[in-house]
Design an enzyme around this catalytic site. Structure first.
Site, mmCIF file in Angstrom:
data_model
loop_
_atom_site.group_PDB
_atom_site.id
_atom_site.type_symbol
_atom_site.label_atom_id
_atom_site.label_comp_id
_atom_site.label_asym_id
_atom_site.label_seq_id
_atom_site.Cartn_x
_atom_site.Cartn_y
_atom_site.Cartn_z
ATOM 1 N N ASP A 46 1.318 -30.516 12.139
ATOM 2 C CA ASP A 46 -0.137 -30.624 12.256
ATOM 3 C C ASP A 46 -0.776 -29.323 12.743
ATOM 4 O OD1 ASP A 46 0.928 -30.735 14.743
ATOM 5 O OD2 ASP A 46 -0.264 -32.446 15.440
ATOM 6 N N HIS A 76 2.601 3.173 -7.400
ATOM 7 C CA HIS A 76 1.339 2.444 -7.229
ATOM 8 C C HIS A 76 0.152 3.347 -7.524
ATOM 9 C CE1 HIS A 76 0.570 4.324 -3.284
ATOM 10 N NE2 HIS A 76 1.809 4.023 -2.941
ATOM 11 N N HIS A 122 -7.829 1.612 -4.121
ATOM 12 C CA HIS A 122 -8.421 0.356 -4.594
ATOM 13 C C HIS A 122 -9.764 0.194 -3.902
ATOM 14 C CE1 HIS A 122 -7.080 -1.265 -0.695
ATOM 15 N NE2 HIS A 122 -5.920 -0.700 -0.945
ATOM 16 N N GLU A 176 -4.817 6.711 -1.211
ATOM 17 C CA GLU A 176 -3.503 6.473 -0.618
ATOM 18 C C GLU A 176 -2.325 6.915 -1.481
ATOM 19 O OE1 GLU A 176 -2.330 2.291 -0.348
ATOM 20 O OE2 GLU A 176 -4.294 1.692 -1.092
ATOM 21 N N ARG A 188 3.478 7.471 2.955
ATOM 22 C CA ARG A 188 2.149 7.198 2.390
ATOM 23 C C ARG A 188 1.115 7.647 3.409
ATOM 24 N NH1 ARG A 188 2.999 2.429 0.944
ATOM 25 N NH2 ARG A 188 2.127 1.126 2.574
HETATM 26 MN MN MN Z 1 -4.498 0.058 0.683
#
Ligand code: MN
Length: 434
Positions: free
Chosen positions: A39, A345, A349, A379, A401
């Protein structure tokens, strides 16, 4: 809860109606609580499209904007006993606090919706909301069955998502101010993590610095799960396990950002756990940093969105050739996408209410030009798999990164996450001396 002024939400609702044909009705849902186990529930976070038009924080709420432009909020009613267990509800007070025209108890949703949809030219709602699809279809079918009594079911349905996505893509001054506040809280949290990292710590113990500083500085929620990835874990792009020991000689990649008033921040930094980059670590880091600056130079009004990525790809590919990780001609290696073994990648974005925010990246198949008020991440990264036997052993298992949040302005790109070191010497000094 941090929110924008009511007039912003009111004018957004008016703007949606202005883009729709006369007689259209708009319907949106906030969403419901999700069970974690037994719950116990996860904390509630409203649907971003719903929040964009309302600023209303409660679960289970619905918004209907009638064909006449009148806004109807449906929410859980005031209930002293229920509120004692489950917490405060605005109830009727939502009219004044949030600037809705009318507030109804949630139990009246079907009845009021039927009267608002009767005779409407179209029902416009997010098609991605499966429950709402069912609701709208059942309202339509009820109205069809009442045809002999004079009811007219709307014959057109339309997806609200593309309309709201385009609106959400361009941020106004209040949104940008809030995003900068979120970004600056995240900057402080990243600084604290860099200052407190020690080899032999567990990754989640370093993660604690982030959560502590987010909350202490006024942000209750994360924009997404923290990534605290040491050593080879940094090569896993969405590593959120955070349960390994940080070792001497490791790089630590932290990708973390807080959420403020439902607006996301999103920062990545990569730094040496012991305060000194090794030679191969520094060499690859410098390539990523150069790619950051190459991408940054393309973040201007009128430039195609993809120019930034293309510039970063070129810099990364050239850097990998220079260091001997890729062999061949720059042009050929870019065309064959050889860099994707190390850089898989995109270079950013959209950023906003969602960390990977809404808004098309292409229009009619073409990369869209940047406009003032767009907010995005920058990035670039390099990730050398520990299993990559095509490169010298010294490069394997290094993941790097660098990520900042940026708003496009007429005067050029403005870094919302300003004040967080990314040069090698600055990072070394912050990690070593604090
Ligand atoms: Mn990002």
């Amino acid at each position: 809860m941090t929110k924008l002024s009511n007039t912003r939400y009111q004018s957004r609702r008016a703007q949606v109606m202005a883009t729709l044909p006369k007689g259209a009705v708009v319907v949106l849902r906030a969403g419901s609580l999700c069970t974690r186990n037994s719950d116990c529930e996860y904390e509630f976070r409203p649907n971003s499209h719903f929040f964009y038009l309302t600023g209303f924080p409660e679960s289970d709420a619905c918004l209907i904007i009638g064909a006449d432009g009148v806004s109807h909020l449906f929410s859980l009613p005031k209930d002293i006993e229920k509120e004692q267990w489950e917490g405060f509800r605005y109830g009727d007070n939502a009219t004044d606090v949030f600037g809705f025209d009318k507030v109804h108890p949630l139990a009246h949703l079907d009845t009021v919706a039927l009267s608002l949809l009767d005779g409407a030219s179209a029902v416009v709602f997010p098609f991605e909301d499966a429950l709402l699809n069912e609701k709208v279809m059942s309202w339509r079918s009820t109205l069809s069955k009442r045809a002999r009594a004079g009811a007219i079911a709307p014959t057109v349905i339309r997806d609200l998502v593309p309309i709201l996505s385009e609106m959400r893509l361009i941020k106004d001054d209040e949104e940008i101010a809030l995003m900068e506040k979120a970004a600056q809280i995240s900057v402080q949290a990243h600084r604290a993590a860099m200052q407190n990292v020690k080899p032999t710590m567990m990754e989640y113990q370093l993660e604690a610095e982030l959560n502590y500083h987010f909350m202490k500085s006024g942000s209750r929620h994360l924009a997404y799960n923290n990534i605290v990835a040491s050593g080879v874990n940094a090569c896993t792009l969405h590593y959120i396990n955070n349960q390994d020991e940080i070792r001497d000689g490791d790089l630590v990649l932290i990708d973390a950002g807080c959420e403020l008033g439902c607006y996301a921040s999103d920062i990545t930094r990569t730094f040496p756990a012991n305060g000194r980059f090794s030679e191969p670590q520094a060499a690859l880091y410098q390539v990523v940093l150069d790619a950051y600056y190459a991408g940054f130079a393309k973040l201007n009004v009128g430039e195609a969105y993809e120019s930034c990525h293309n510039a970063a790809v070129e810099t990364i590919t050239a850097g990998l050739i220079k260091l001997g990780l890729l062999k061949g001609e720059l042009k050929t290696l870019i065309e064959s996408k050889a860099y994707r073994a190390f850089y898989m990648h995109n270079t950013g974005h959209w950023l906003g209410l969602d960390v990977h925010d809404v808004g098309a990246y292409k229009i009619d198949g073409e990369s869209r030009p940047l406009k003032a008020g767009m907010t995005l991440t920058l990035e670039p990264g390099i990730y050398v798999s520990k299993d990559n036997m095509d490169v010298a052993a010294k490069w394997r298992g290094i993941g790097i990164r660098i990520e900042d949040d940026i708003v496009i302005t007429e005067q050029g790109p403005y870094v919302l996450t300003h004040g967080l070191p990314k040069e090698i010497s600055e990072i070394e000094s912050l990690v070593t001396t604090g």
